[in-house]
Design a protein around this motif. Structure first.
Motif, short mmCIF file in Angstrom:
data_model
loop_
_atom_site.label_atom_id
_atom_site.label_comp_id
_atom_site.label_asym_id
_atom_site.label_seq_id
_atom_site.Cartn_x
_atom_site.Cartn_y
_atom_site.Cartn_z
N LYS A 78 0.80 -1.22 0.00
CA LYS A 78 0.00 0.00 0.00
C LYS A 78 0.84 1.28 0.00
N GLU A 80 2.87 3.88 -1.99
CA GLU A 80 3.12 4.40 -3.34
C GLU A 80 4.63 4.58 -3.56
N GLY A 81 5.09 4.10 -4.70
CA GLY A 81 6.49 4.24 -5.05
C GLY A 81 7.38 3.10 -4.60
N LYS A 121 4.72 8.49 0.77
CA LYS A 121 5.09 7.76 -0.45
C LYS A 121 6.60 7.88 -0.62
N GLN A 123 9.13 9.10 -2.94
CA GLN A 123 9.15 10.00 -4.09
C GLN A 123 10.55 10.22 -4.65
#
Length: 125
Positions: A78, A80-81, A121, A123
């Protein structure tokens, strides 16, 4: 199977002690206990994203609980990235199921977990 207890000392040693905060996007605003030899149960770092110096991100506080939430989000796919079946996810699983002594977090891997904890996340890589 009993899962190992992961303490604030463990998360400070593994993540803060990894050198991850040396990357150029981390701005350390404040810290409480995270760099102590014996870490208190309530260590915290206040960091901000300074990748764009003219527009730094808002300061965010990261602590043991935030790091462990990020680890669980990565394990559950779950985050992101972060690849759900990638090296970082596997290393997070080792941390949770086998303990910090068995988990091999280098600075880049610890950085990704800290990014998820601080920014929601990964990034940067």
């Amino acid at each position: 199977m009993t899962m190992p207890k992961i303490t604030p000392q463990d998360t400070a040693d593994v993540f803060v002690g990894s050198g991850a905060l040396d990357y150029p996007w981390w701005g350390l605003v404040d810290h409480r206990g995270a760099f102590d030899r014996e870490v208190p149960d309530d260590w915290s770092l206040t960091v901000q994203d300074i990748a764009t110096p003219d527009e730094p991100g808002e300061p965010v506080t990261v602590d043991h609980k935030a790091v462990m939430r990020a680890v669980r989000a990565i394990i559950e796919g779950k985050a992101e990235g972060v690849l759900p079946e990638g090296t970082i996810s596997r290393t997070c699983k080792v941390l949770v199921y086998k303990g910090p002594e068995e988990a091999d977090f280098d600075a880049p891997a610890a950085d990704v977990v800290l990014q998820v904890a601080a920014f929601g996340k990964a990034q940067y890589s």
